[in-house]
Design a protein around this motif. Structure first.
Motif, PDB file in Angstrom:
ATOM      1  N   VAL A 249       3.533   7.416  10.516  1.00 42.77           N
ATOM      2  CA  VAL A 249       3.701   7.447   9.057  1.00 42.77           C
ATOM      3  C   VAL A 249       2.504   6.736   8.432  1.00 42.77           C
ATOM      4  O   VAL A 249       2.162   5.616   8.817  1.00 42.77           O
ATOM      5  CB  VAL A 249       5.016   6.769   8.627  1.00 42.77           C
ATOM      6  N   ALA A 250       1.861   7.379   7.460  1.00 44.47           N
ATOM      7  CA  ALA A 250       0.672   6.816   6.815  1.00 44.47           C
ATOM      8  C   ALA A 250       1.062   5.972   5.605  1.00 44.47           C
ATOM      9  O   ALA A 250       1.944   6.347   4.835  1.00 44.47           O
ATOM     10  CB  ALA A 250      -0.273   7.930   6.387  1.00 44.47           C
ATOM     11  N   ASN A 251       0.392   4.832   5.451  1.00 48.99           N
ATOM     12  CA  ASN A 251       0.603   4.036   4.251  1.00 48.99           C
ATOM     13  C   ASN A 251      -0.236   4.614   3.105  1.00 48.99           C
ATOM     14  O   ASN A 251      -0.897   5.659   3.256  1.00 48.99           O
ATOM     15  CB  ASN A 251       0.309   2.551   4.509  1.00 48.99           C
ATOM     16  N   LEU A 252      -0.252   3.959   1.966  1.00 50.80           N
ATOM     17  CA  LEU A 252      -0.925   4.498   0.790  1.00 50.80           C
ATOM     18  C   LEU A 252      -2.430   4.639   0.989  1.00 50.80           C
ATOM     19  O   LEU A 252      -3.065   5.505   0.383  1.00 50.80           O
ATOM     20  CB  LEU A 252      -0.630   3.603  -0.426  1.00 50.80           C
ATOM     21  N   ASP A 253      -3.000   3.840   1.873  1.00 45.26           N
ATOM     22  CA  ASP A 253      -4.440   3.924   2.134  1.00 45.26           C
ATOM     23  C   ASP A 253      -4.768   4.783   3.351  1.00 45.26           C
ATOM     24  O   ASP A 253      -5.914   4.821   3.803  1.00 45.26           O
ATOM     25  CB  ASP A 253      -5.024   2.511   2.318  1.00 45.26           C
ATOM     26  N   GLY A 254      -3.761   5.463   3.909  1.00 41.33           N
ATOM     27  CA  GLY A 254      -3.995   6.379   5.009  1.00 41.33           C
ATOM     28  C   GLY A 254      -3.931   5.781   6.395  1.00 41.33           C
ATOM     29  O   GLY A 254      -4.175   6.482   7.383  1.00 41.33           O
ATOM     30  N   VAL A 255      -3.612   4.493   6.514  1.00 41.52           N
ATOM     31  CA  VAL A 255      -3.483   3.854   7.830  1.00 41.52           C
ATOM     32  C   VAL A 255      -2.089   4.164   8.373  1.00 41.52           C
ATOM     33  O   VAL A 255      -1.086   3.988   7.669  1.00 41.52           O
ATOM     34  CB  VAL A 255      -3.697   2.329   7.731  1.00 41.52           C
ATOM     35  N   SER A 304       8.223   5.810  -3.601  1.00 41.42           N
ATOM     36  CA  SER A 304       7.202   4.761  -3.701  1.00 41.42           C
ATOM     37  C   SER A 304       6.517   4.613  -2.360  1.00 41.42           C
ATOM     38  O   SER A 304       7.091   4.946  -1.323  1.00 41.42           O
ATOM     39  CB  SER A 304       7.819   3.424  -4.147  1.00 41.42           C
ATOM     40  N   LEU A 305       5.267   4.123  -2.403  1.00 35.57           N
ATOM     41  CA  LEU A 305       4.492   3.942  -1.183  1.00 35.57           C
ATOM     42  C   LEU A 305       3.483   2.835  -1.418  1.00 35.57           C
ATOM     43  O   LEU A 305       2.901   2.742  -2.507  1.00 35.57           O
ATOM     44  CB  LEU A 305       3.773   5.250  -0.822  1.00 35.57           C
ATOM     45  N   THR A 306       3.285   1.994  -0.416  1.00 31.36           N
ATOM     46  CA  THR A 306       2.321   0.901  -0.549  1.00 31.36           C
ATOM     47  C   THR A 306       1.458   0.816   0.715  1.00 31.36           C
ATOM     48  O   THR A 306       1.769   1.414   1.741  1.00 31.36           O
ATOM     49  CB  THR A 306       3.007  -0.465  -0.758  1.00 31.36           C
ATOM     50  N   ALA A 307       0.385   0.048   0.588  1.00 33.54           N
ATOM     51  CA  ALA A 307      -0.449  -0.327   1.729  1.00 33.54           C
ATOM     52  C   ALA A 307      -0.648  -1.828   1.664  1.00 33.54           C
ATOM     53  O   ALA A 307      -0.882  -2.384   0.577  1.00 33.54           O
ATOM     54  CB  ALA A 307      -1.797   0.394   1.686  1.00 33.54           C
TER      55      ALA A 307
END
Length: 317
Positions: A249-255, A304-307
């Protein structure tokens, strides 16, 4: 003369039926009785022929429903078992991870890039925010919070961008720090850490399990929890009913990492997740998934999504 006496007097007993008429009437009556008996027997046999079919049909529906429930329970149990394995493995890995440590003139910075919804009567729109928390080498010294509220002015400041300083990270409330816990209070054993969290339950949230999950993840998402306590909290998460894991699963910054979450039935199936790096046990993001159509979101869409990234820096704003 009463009505009953009058009725009796009106009856004509002078005309009695002949023997021939009586015989004919008796024969007709017996024939009708025989016909009725034949009809009733045929109907009973017809019902008996259908009864097994109806019984088997009902049994089939019941078996199908039971099968769905059993498969659902087995699937959830398998998912929960996988999540427990992931969390306990991550806890073991975390113990071996060398935490980032700020030097005497440095800060441990937790950087959060968040995309949260701003909602009104017409619906919700995504709004990006930035939160940087700078924790000094001495946690009891002055911390710094830099926050960009995006399109939503600050709740307390009224400004879109704010920089706040406070001892022990008590930015908004003198009685509560940013992480709202003394890390030294967290037991280092997973079972004990779970009991420690569960004992603090006071009736909040939609359910006890949700409340325990949220309070543990609130601590972890700060990005500042030392490895031993972080490992214990990850183990404690594995002991909460309904917790499952999703890979890649990717976070908001793609990690990418592993999402650990649970669906809350009392919130129409809404799912709350943290995304962890399984090698370090660090939370690298959060995600909320809708369980039903609400405010423009469809079923199983990201609400919602965060990094989250933790680094050591030399200066604070």
């Amino acid at each position: 003369m009463d009505e009953l006496t009058l009725l009796r007097n009106m009856r004509d007993d002078s005309r009695e039926p002949s023997p021939t008429a009586l015989a004919a009437g008796r024969a007709a009556l017996l024939g009708r009785i025989a016909d009725d008996a034949t009809y009733a027997t045929a109907q009973h046999r017809k019902q008996r022929r259908w009864m097994p079919r109806l019984t088997w049909a009902a049994a089939g529906v019941a078996a199908a429903m039971t099968g769905v429930l059993v498969v659902g329970n087995v699937t959830l149990s398998a998912q929960s078992a996988y999540a427990s394995d992931v969390l306990r493995t991550a806890a073991t890995q975390t113990i071996q991870y060398a935490d980032l440590v700020a030097g005497s003139d440095q800060y441990l910075r937790s950087h959060t890039h968040a995309r949260w919804g701003v909602c009104d009567a017409t619906g919700c729109e995504p709004n990006d925010q930035i939160m940087d928390v700078y924790m000094p080498a001495d946690p009891e010294a002055e911390w710094t919070l830099y926050r960009d509220w995006g399109n939503m002015p600050g709740v307390l400041t009224g400004e879109s961008i704010e920089t706040t300083r406070a001892v022990d990270g008590r930015f908004y409330d003198p009685g509560h720090s940013w992480v709202n816990v003394d890390y030294a209070d967290i037991p280092l054993d997973g079972a004990a850490a779970y009991e420690w969290i569960d004992a603090q339950y006071n009736g909040g949230s939609a359910s006890r399990d949700e409340d325990n999950f949220v309070r543990i993840t609130d601590i972890l998402r700060s990005g500042l929890v030392p490895a031993p306590q972080r490992a214990a909290l990850l183990d404690a998460l594995s002991r909460i009913s309904g917790v499952t894991a999703t890979d890649n699963v990717a976070n908001l910054d793609g990690v990418t990492g592993i999402a650990i979450g649970r669906n809350e039935m009392l919130r129409a199936g809404e799912r709350q997740e943290i995304i962890i790096d399984p090698d370090t046990g660090l939370v690298i993001g959060e995600r909320a998934m809708s369980g039903t159509t609400l405010f423009g979101w469809g079923v199983n869409e990201e609400m919602s999504l965060t990094a989250i990234e933790t680094t050591v820096v030399d200066t604070a704003p």
